[in-house]
Write an enzyme that holds these catalytic residues in place. Structure first.
Site, PDB file in Angstrom:
ATOM      1  CG  HIS A  72      -2.096  -0.903   1.088  1.00 11.71           C
ATOM      2  ND1 HIS A  72      -3.215  -0.818   1.885  1.00 11.71           N
ATOM      3  CD2 HIS A  72      -2.337  -1.918   0.221  1.00 11.71           C
ATOM      4  CE1 HIS A  72      -4.090  -1.753   1.530  1.00 11.71           C
ATOM      5  NE2 HIS A  72      -3.571  -2.430   0.524  1.00 11.71           N
ATOM      6  CE1 TYR A 200      -6.767   3.883  10.443  1.00 11.22           C
ATOM      7  CE2 TYR A 200      -5.889   4.106   8.222  1.00 11.22           C
ATOM      8  CZ  TYR A 200      -5.838   3.544   9.480  1.00 11.22           C
ATOM      9  OH  TYR A 200      -4.866   2.625   9.780  1.00 11.22           O
ATOM     10  CE  LYS A 296       2.817   3.782  13.446  1.00  9.05           C
ATOM     11  NZ  LYS A 296       3.433   3.303  12.224  1.00  9.05           N
TER      12      LYS A 296
END
Length: 389
Positions: A72, A200, A296
């Site tokens: 991506h 998002y 993360k």
């Protein structure tokens, strides 16, 4: 039994550390309290930073990753019916890799088994002894039989609820925590992705995320109340709500289907300092938790593994303790930057119960600034693809 490093926890960070040490002839034994099938059944995120990919390459476990992953070069951010793209490749020269954490774990198990690596499953009553001495050891039971491992070091890769952090005396630790007033309801569905990259979305109804695992397996999330349960949300109710939280042109393209997994995860930020006590080192969720917004969790655990592996390698190959002595300081410096990014992105994309009209205006202003400002986009891209080790 005797070994160089006793590793508590058979998830991806423990396995990765074990395999990396193996490439340097450093012995380890991995202890896992669940079965292998249970570990491989856990559904987790799948966005990998380049640092994590490089560690998999160094461990000799990246062939299937490279063959099956999705590269991506950017991601989409939506608010209302507005949507814009952050171009990772343009701003950083680096993409992210989409490859499920379950697949990472599967590849690492295969490598450890091929190398005859020792992994003990279904272990109970794990106790770490004398971690603040030069002769630590670990006791545990399997099928009611007590066993002992004498070792040089212990790596605590056993997650937030594991024994490793609890082994460190409370007066030696300082903990920092932020609990968010909402959770994520996520479903897995055997459907094609709505978009070739993640979306998002900040909507007046709350956050939503469209992500994927492969060409016919998608992971979708919506922000939900902490009091909600999976039973409160039928598949139909989820899809209906999800469509309302993404731009209309994207909702029209959405292909829905039955969920094959559904779960609710609370969101929290957590860090414990230091990440070392004597010869016990904390890795990953044993030392820190991030909200999943910035992808993360696994990646920050990987950076811990990087610092610990290189410190141990320097100790065994060169007789230097410099790397292990600076482990906690180096790991925490990067951890706090990942925490900051995850907190910022979460604050930007979610609706909070106590938000005022002023707070909402600030959120929109921040989104519009991100949309229009190249420096802001570069800063987000640098953090999303992963800061350097």
């Amino acid at each position: 039994m005797k070994t160089n490093v006793a590793i508590i926890g058979g998830g991806p960070s423990g396995l990765l550390l074990s395999q990396l040490l193996h490439t340097r002839g450093i012995e380890s034994i991995v202890l896992e309290r669940k079965t292998k099938d249970y570990v491989l059944g856990r559904i987790r995120a799948g966005v990998l930073e380049q640092g994590m990919v490089s560690l998999m390459e160094e461990a000799g476990c990246a062939d299937r990753l490279h063959a099956e992953c999705f590269v991506h070069d950017g991601t989409f951010v939506a608010y209302g019916d507005e949507m814009f793209r952050i171009d990772f490749k343009e701003h950083t020269g680096t993409p992210v890799i989409v490859y499920g954490q379950t697949e990472v774990t599967r590849d690492l198990y295969e490598a450890r088994e091929k190398a005859d690596g020792q992994i003990e499953f279904n272990v109970e009553d794990v106790v770490i002894h004398n971690a603040d001495s030069d002769a630590p050891y670990v006791t545990y039971t399997v099928d009611g039989q007590e066993r002992r491992i004498d070792c040089d070091f212990v790596a605590g890769c056993d997650g937030f609820h594991g024994v490793s952090r609890k082994t460190i005396p409370a007066d030696k630790l300082r903990e920092y925590e932020k609990v968010y007033p909402f959770g994520w309801l996520g479903i897995l569905s055997e459907t094609p992705p709505i978009n070739h990259e993640l979306i998002y979305s900040n909507s007046e109804r709350g956050f939503a995320l469209a992500s994927m695992r492969n060409e016919n397996l998608c992971r979708y999330y919506i922000q939900c109340s902490l009091s909600d349960t999976e039973e409160d949300w039928s598949d139909e109710a989820f899809w209906e709500e999800f469509k309302k939280r993404i731009p209309a042109d994207q909702a029209e393209k959405l292909i829905t289907g039955p969920s094959i997994e559904k779960s609710i995860a609370p969101l929290r930020s957590f860090v414990t300092e230091p990440m070392r006590w004597g010869r016990l080192f904390l890795c990953g969720d044993a030392a820190h938790i991030v909200p999943p917004t910035g992808a993360k969790g696994l990646n920050t655990a990987a950076s811990d593994v990087h610092y610990l592996y290189n410190g141990l390698r320097d100790y065994y190959e060169n007789g230097s303790s410099k790397g292990i002595d600076s482990y906690s300081e180096k790991a925490l410096a990067r951890v706090w930057k990942a925490e900051r990014f995850s907190w910022w992105f979460s604050s930007l994309m979610h609706r909070y119960p106590d938000q005022t009209e002023f707070d909402l205006k600030m959120q929109v202003a921040e989104l519009e600034y991100l949309r229009s400002n190249e420096a802001a986009q570069r800063a987000m891209a640098e953090n999303y693809v992963g800061l350097p080790y």
